[in-house]
Enzyme design. Sequence first.
Site, PDB file in Angstrom:
ATOM      1  N   VAL A  59      16.710  42.810  48.831  1.00 27.20           N
ATOM      2  CA  VAL A  59      15.364  43.173  48.542  1.00 27.20           C
ATOM      3  C   VAL A  59      15.378  43.538  47.024  1.00 27.20           C
ATOM      4  O   VAL A  59      14.275  43.708  46.657  1.00 27.20           O
ATOM      5  CB  VAL A  59      15.116  44.517  49.626  1.00 27.20           C
ATOM      6  N   SER A 139      13.149  60.081  51.780  1.00 22.31           N
ATOM      7  CA  SER A 139      14.216  61.017  52.195  1.00 22.31           C
ATOM      8  C   SER A 139      13.570  62.204  51.814  1.00 22.31           C
ATOM      9  O   SER A 139      12.550  62.800  50.891  1.00 22.31           O
ATOM     10  CB  SER A 139      15.455  60.810  51.271  1.00 22.31           C
ATOM     11  N   TYR A 152      20.075  58.623  43.813  1.00 22.58           N
ATOM     12  CA  TYR A 152      19.440  58.362  45.200  1.00 22.58           C
ATOM     13  C   TYR A 152      18.254  59.175  45.157  1.00 22.58           C
ATOM     14  O   TYR A 152      17.173  58.763  45.643  1.00 22.58           O
ATOM     15  CB  TYR A 152      20.583  58.883  46.160  1.00 22.58           C
ATOM     16  N   ALA A 154      16.353  60.487  42.622  1.00 24.68           N
ATOM     17  CA  ALA A 154      15.334  59.700  41.676  1.00 24.68           C
ATOM     18  C   ALA A 154      14.700  58.642  42.457  1.00 24.68           C
ATOM     19  O   ALA A 154      13.432  58.276  42.400  1.00 24.68           O
ATOM     20  CB  ALA A 154      15.960  59.331  40.473  1.00 24.68           C
ATOM     21  N   SER A 155      15.460  57.671  42.990  1.00 21.57           N
ATOM     22  CA  SER A 155      15.026  56.415  43.636  1.00 21.57           C
ATOM     23  C   SER A 155      14.121  56.900  44.771  1.00 21.57           C
ATOM     24  O   SER A 155      12.846  56.260  45.015  1.00 21.57           O
ATOM     25  CB  SER A 155      16.138  55.522  44.345  1.00 21.57           C
ATOM     26  N   LYS A 156      14.265  57.732  45.450  1.00 20.72           N
ATOM     27  CA  LYS A 156      13.533  58.200  46.804  1.00 20.72           C
ATOM     28  C   LYS A 156      12.207  58.910  46.265  1.00 20.72           C
ATOM     29  O   LYS A 156      11.244  58.806  46.989  1.00 20.72           O
ATOM     30  CB  LYS A 156      14.092  59.001  47.833  1.00 20.72           C
ATOM     31  N   ILE A 184      20.243  61.908  59.027  1.00 17.43           N
ATOM     32  CA  ILE A 184      20.123  61.338  60.296  1.00 17.43           C
ATOM     33  C   ILE A 184      21.603  60.649  60.585  1.00 17.43           C
ATOM     34  O   ILE A 184      22.341  60.110  59.729  1.00 17.43           O
ATOM     35  CB  ILE A 184      19.255  60.249  60.298  1.00 17.43           C
TER      36      ILE A 184
END
Length: 245
Positions: A59, A139, A152, A154-156, A184
Amino acid sequence: MTARVLITGAQRGIGAATALAFARQGARLALADLSAPDTSAGAAGSQGAAESHAYACDVSDAAAVAALAETVQSAWGGLDVLVHCAGIIHEAPLLDTPAADFDRVIAVNLRGSFLVGQAAIGLMTPDAANPPRAILIASDMAYYGRETFSPYVASKHGVLGLVRSWAKEFAPGILVNAICPGPIDTEMLGAEHMSAEWRAKELAIPLGRFGTPEEVATVAAFLAGPGGRYFTGQGIGPNGGSVMP
């Protein structure tokens, strides 16, 4: 019309559970992952789906995403639902995080969301009466932050920004939402990706347990269904109480 659904990250975890949930509704499925997901007997594609096709797609690769979109367009003439689940996680203190690791997390989680969302929305026909749905997995960490997970987080957080922007840009003809899961029980919580210390901290939430991929998949199915017609620009949180906005 039978729903035409593209699910990324469909090989395992939340993506696989989401594929099964839509298959049971009789949807037509395009399932994508780094390696083509299993659609043989016993897999998601055989559990009631009208049809199911598997594709390999990175992706973060613009050409690969464009090729996937072209294939879906050629096969179905458009798309009704996107559930973008592909993502990675990275745990390390900031001062021990090379720029290359930051770049990889951003490339997959944020650039990937941009590329897949852009391509999928481009295949959708706006319809205010029965709008197509674009659903991206973010998230709970996007809301509260988390030490040693800054790339992570920052990306979400960026994924939520995309969702809010696209929701305004494409309303009312296309609905765009995020799902913001809490902890999860997937491979992402495993020792390969997350320390035992942080796994323990993930349980310090009101419900005191990990959620299941199926509990997230039910949210995706809801947002894509009739009950989700008044939701756009939202971050829905199956999170066990980790975030209470």
